[in-house]
Scaffold this active site. Structure first.
Site, PDB file in Angstrom:
ATOM      1  N   SER A  38       0.713  -1.345  -0.089  1.00  0.00           N
ATOM      2  CA  SER A  38      -0.239   0.065   0.080  1.00  0.00           C
ATOM      3  C   SER A  38       0.813   1.098  -0.008  1.00  0.00           C
ATOM      4  O   SER A  38       0.404   2.311  -0.380  1.00  0.00           O
ATOM      5  CB  SER A  38      -0.803   0.109   1.116  1.00  0.00           C
ATOM      6  OG  SER A  38      -0.150  -0.165   2.688  1.00  0.00           O
ATOM      7  N   GLY A  75      -1.788  -4.163   1.254  1.00  0.00           N
ATOM      8  CA  GLY A  75      -1.967  -5.362   1.948  1.00  0.00           C
ATOM      9  C   GLY A  75      -0.980  -6.543   1.699  1.00  0.00           C
ATOM     10  O   GLY A  75      -0.894  -7.490   2.362  1.00  0.00           O
ATOM     11  N   ASN A 103       4.126  -4.968   5.834  1.00  0.00           N
ATOM     12  CA  ASN A 103       3.088  -5.558   6.269  1.00  0.00           C
ATOM     13  C   ASN A 103       3.388  -7.086   7.165  1.00  0.00           C
ATOM     14  O   ASN A 103       2.951  -7.376   8.114  1.00  0.00           O
ATOM     15  CB  ASN A 103       1.990  -6.157   5.249  1.00  0.00           C
ATOM     16  CG  ASN A 103       1.210  -4.890   4.669  1.00  0.00           C
ATOM     17  OD1 ASN A 103       0.662  -4.148   5.435  1.00  0.00           O
ATOM     18  ND2 ASN A 103       1.183  -4.828   3.369  1.00  0.00           N
ATOM     19  N   ASP A 184      -3.952   8.108   9.421  1.00  0.00           N
ATOM     20  CA  ASP A 184      -3.460   6.850  10.013  1.00  0.00           C
ATOM     21  C   ASP A 184      -2.096   7.044  10.490  1.00  0.00           C
ATOM     22  O   ASP A 184      -1.437   6.355  11.177  1.00  0.00           O
ATOM     23  CB  ASP A 184      -3.818   5.534   9.461  1.00  0.00           C
ATOM     24  CG  ASP A 184      -2.883   5.600   8.125  1.00  0.00           C
ATOM     25  OD1 ASP A 184      -2.181   6.356   7.814  1.00  0.00           O
ATOM     26  OD2 ASP A 184      -3.167   4.457   7.357  1.00  0.00           O
ATOM     27  N   HIS A 187       0.275   5.957   6.367  1.00  0.00           N
ATOM     28  CA  HIS A 187       0.491   5.850   4.875  1.00  0.00           C
ATOM     29  C   HIS A 187       0.702   7.174   4.213  1.00  0.00           C
ATOM     30  O   HIS A 187       0.149   8.099   4.838  1.00  0.00           O
ATOM     31  CB  HIS A 187      -0.622   5.489   4.231  1.00  0.00           C
ATOM     32  CG  HIS A 187      -0.885   3.844   4.262  1.00  0.00           C
ATOM     33  ND1 HIS A 187      -1.653   3.412   5.471  1.00  0.00           N
ATOM     34  CD2 HIS A 187      -0.498   2.992   3.709  1.00  0.00           C
ATOM     35  CE1 HIS A 187      -1.651   1.983   5.323  1.00  0.00           C
ATOM     36  NE2 HIS A 187      -0.985   1.604   4.359  1.00  0.00           N
TER      37      HIS A 187
END
Length: 219
Positions: A38, A75, A103, A184, A187
């Site tokens: 991502s 992801g 991840n 968040d 990112h």
């Protein structure tokens, strides 16, 4: 023996055709693929703001005839990247940027597994004669000193093993900066992606120049 003009034309035609085909192949845009997650896929960003699109635009602005494929998947883990590698290589990229592992780290996957997956990805690219650039990730401190030490060693070790161009931390200058990340705080936003592109672009440009036989962009 002196060849008549029609006979000479017939003999030369295949050679001329070969030259035209070769020239056409060399004239096509070079293909860059980003095997990523991502952080490269433009998570929660408007169209055109993700890393692949911004990187392509920046390279084209510098004169490179290049396409950067939207091959990053939100992801994605290192295992997922390995599983999808053959599919990605089916498009015959000229250069692959490997950006995986975030991840794995967030899920607390054993660094030995992450290393093995990335090692297999890079060895496959080497065996298939596809140049690669490795973009690194760093573990969050709250995972513990042992985990951080094991995880953070993966990328410089593999870059050295495969003698790869290496960008040590894909989020360098972006991580935890509220002005460069989305809500968040993990990112990148569009401006954060631009920082990532500025860091990666010199390595990609150098690799593309090598693929062009040493010719600079636009030459």
């Amino acid at each position: 023996m002196r060849l008549s003009f029609p006979l000479a034309s017939l003999l030369l035609a295949p050679l001329l055709a070969l030259g035209l085909v070769t020239g056409a192949a060399q004239a096509r845009p070079l293909k860059v693929a980003v095997l990523g997650d991502s952080l490269s896929a433009g998570y929660n960003l408007p169209p055109g703001q993700g890393l692949t699109r911004q990187l392509e635009a920046a390279l084209r602005q510098d004169g490179f005839d290049v396409t950067v494929g939207d091959t990053a998947v939100s992801g994605q883990t290192s295992a997922g990247g390995l599983a999808g590698l053959d599919w990605m290589l089916g498009d015959k990229p000229d250069l692959v940027v490997v950006e995986l592992g975030a991840n794995d780290m967030l899920r607390g996957i054993d660094p030995k597994s992450t290393r093995a997956n990335l090692d297999k990805i890079l060895s496959t690219l080497k065996d298939r004669h596809v140049p690669a650039i490795l973009a690194g990730m760093k573990a969050q401190p709250n995972l513990g000193a042992d985990y951080v030490a094991a995880f953070d060693k993966i990328y410089p070790d593999l870059a050295k093993q495969y003698a790869l161009p290496f960008y040590p931390f894909i989020l360098d200058g972006v991580a935890l900066d509220p002005k460069l990340t989305i809500a968040d705080r993990m990112h990148p936003n569009g401006d954060g992606v631009a920082v990532m592109v500025r860091g990666l672009k010199p390595l990609v440009a150098k690799a593309l120049t090598t693929l062009n036989g040493g010719a600079a962009a636009g030459k």
